[in-house]
Design a protein around this motif. Structure first.
Motif, mmCIF file in Angstrom:
data_model
loop_
_atom_site.group_PDB
_atom_site.id
_atom_site.type_symbol
_atom_site.label_atom_id
_atom_site.label_comp_id
_atom_site.label_asym_id
_atom_site.label_seq_id
_atom_site.Cartn_x
_atom_site.Cartn_y
_atom_site.Cartn_z
ATOM 1 N N ASP A 13 60.364 65.023 -82.477
ATOM 2 C CA ASP A 13 61.135 65.831 -81.525
ATOM 3 C C ASP A 13 62.213 66.646 -82.223
ATOM 4 O O ASP A 13 62.569 67.737 -81.775
ATOM 5 N N ASN B 287 53.536 67.845 -85.605
ATOM 6 C CA ASN B 287 53.982 67.789 -84.207
ATOM 7 C C ASN B 287 54.251 66.349 -83.742
ATOM 8 O O ASN B 287 54.112 66.020 -82.570
ATOM 9 N N LYS C 128 56.728 71.457 -81.512
ATOM 10 C CA LYS C 128 57.663 70.982 -80.477
ATOM 11 C C LYS C 128 59.010 70.587 -81.076
ATOM 12 O O LYS C 128 59.912 70.155 -80.358
#
Length: 270
Positions: free
Chosen positions: A155, A152, A191
């Protein structure tokens, strides 16, 4: 809305003059969100993350010069996002996190270019494809996609199936779909967005990244996307975006993600 978030200055100079050749092309192409994401291995500050002979020959930038370039651009009201493309390196999560948090990036791209000591997309290593077990290389590559997502830290994952670059692709579709399945399961729980990259059209494989079957799994699992060209020259900015947009819409995407200092906003594509 159009994005082009994956671009490099490495074939030129870290100067405003060279940067504006890219941003001017982005304007011509109607790209509202444009970013530079130089390879992290070029910078002295990443020596504790990735180091091998090939990389060390190409480590010649300092992050202070990179950051100063963007600050200079912003003072001139040049709309450009500051990013980095980091080679995801297993076992170096702490070092990667420390580097990422040190700088005020708009977004960070994580990519996989190395399977152990094998530079999978490098011409210098192409002979290795005939010497290695194809299934083993693919399995290890997608192992890293999974742990990249689980970290994580990123992006965006760059060119999700870069491993196909030289057209070495397992004919066993069941095996391939199994790799796609576990990769997208991990991405869906992170994410991390996926880029549709037109760079593959300029490579031996002659295809977009990712494969349509892989992108379909991304859509089905609600993984957001961005558009990228992975331009290393100004003329490649926004290249073949008509094909990228067509693929996105074909599998069902209508929205695209944008980034600004880590803040995410979704817009309609095109």
């Amino acid at each position: 809305m159009l994005t082009d978030y994956h671009n490099h200055l490495e074939t030129g100079t870290l100067t405003l003059e060279y940067l504006t050749k890219f941003t001017d092309m982005a304007k011509q192409k109607g790209i509202e969100h444009f970013g530079i994401s130089e390879h992290a291995y070029h910078f002295y500050q990443t020596a504790d993350i990735l180091s091998n002979p090939w990389v060390e020959e190409r480590r010649y930038y300092d992050m202070s010069d990179y950051v100063n370039l963007f600050q200079e651009a912003w003072k001139q009201n040049i709309d450009v996002k500051m990013s980095i493309e980091m080679d995801y390196t297993p076992g170096k999560h702490g070092e990667m996190e420390k580097f990422i948090k040190t700088y005020d990036f708009d977004y960070v791209i994580g990519s996989i270019h190395w399977v152990d000591t094998f530079g999978i997309d490098l011409a210098e290593f192409k002979h290795e494809w005939d010497r290695r077990d194809l299934f083993d290389t693919y399995r290890k590559y997608f192992d890293q996609v999974v742990t990249l997502a689980q970290s994580n830290l990123f992006d965006i994952v760059g060119h999700l199936d870069l491993v196909k670059i030289f057209k070495y692709v397992p004919e066993d579709e069941e095996f391939l779909l199994e790799q796609y399945e576990r990769a997208t399961d991990a991405l869906a729980n992170s994410k991390t967005c996926v880029e549709i990259s037109t760079a593959g059209l300029r490579k031996p494989v002659g295809q977009l990244y990712p494969d349509k079957r892989l992108l379909q799994k991304c859509f089905d699992k609600k993984i957001p996307i961005v558009l990228s060209s992975d331009a290393h020259f100004p003329e490649h900015v926004g290249a073949d975006f008509d094909q990228a947009i067509a693929l996105a819409k074909e599998v069902g995407y209508e929205k695209i993600m944008t980034f600004s200092k880590g803040k995410r906003t979704e817009y309609t594509i095109g």
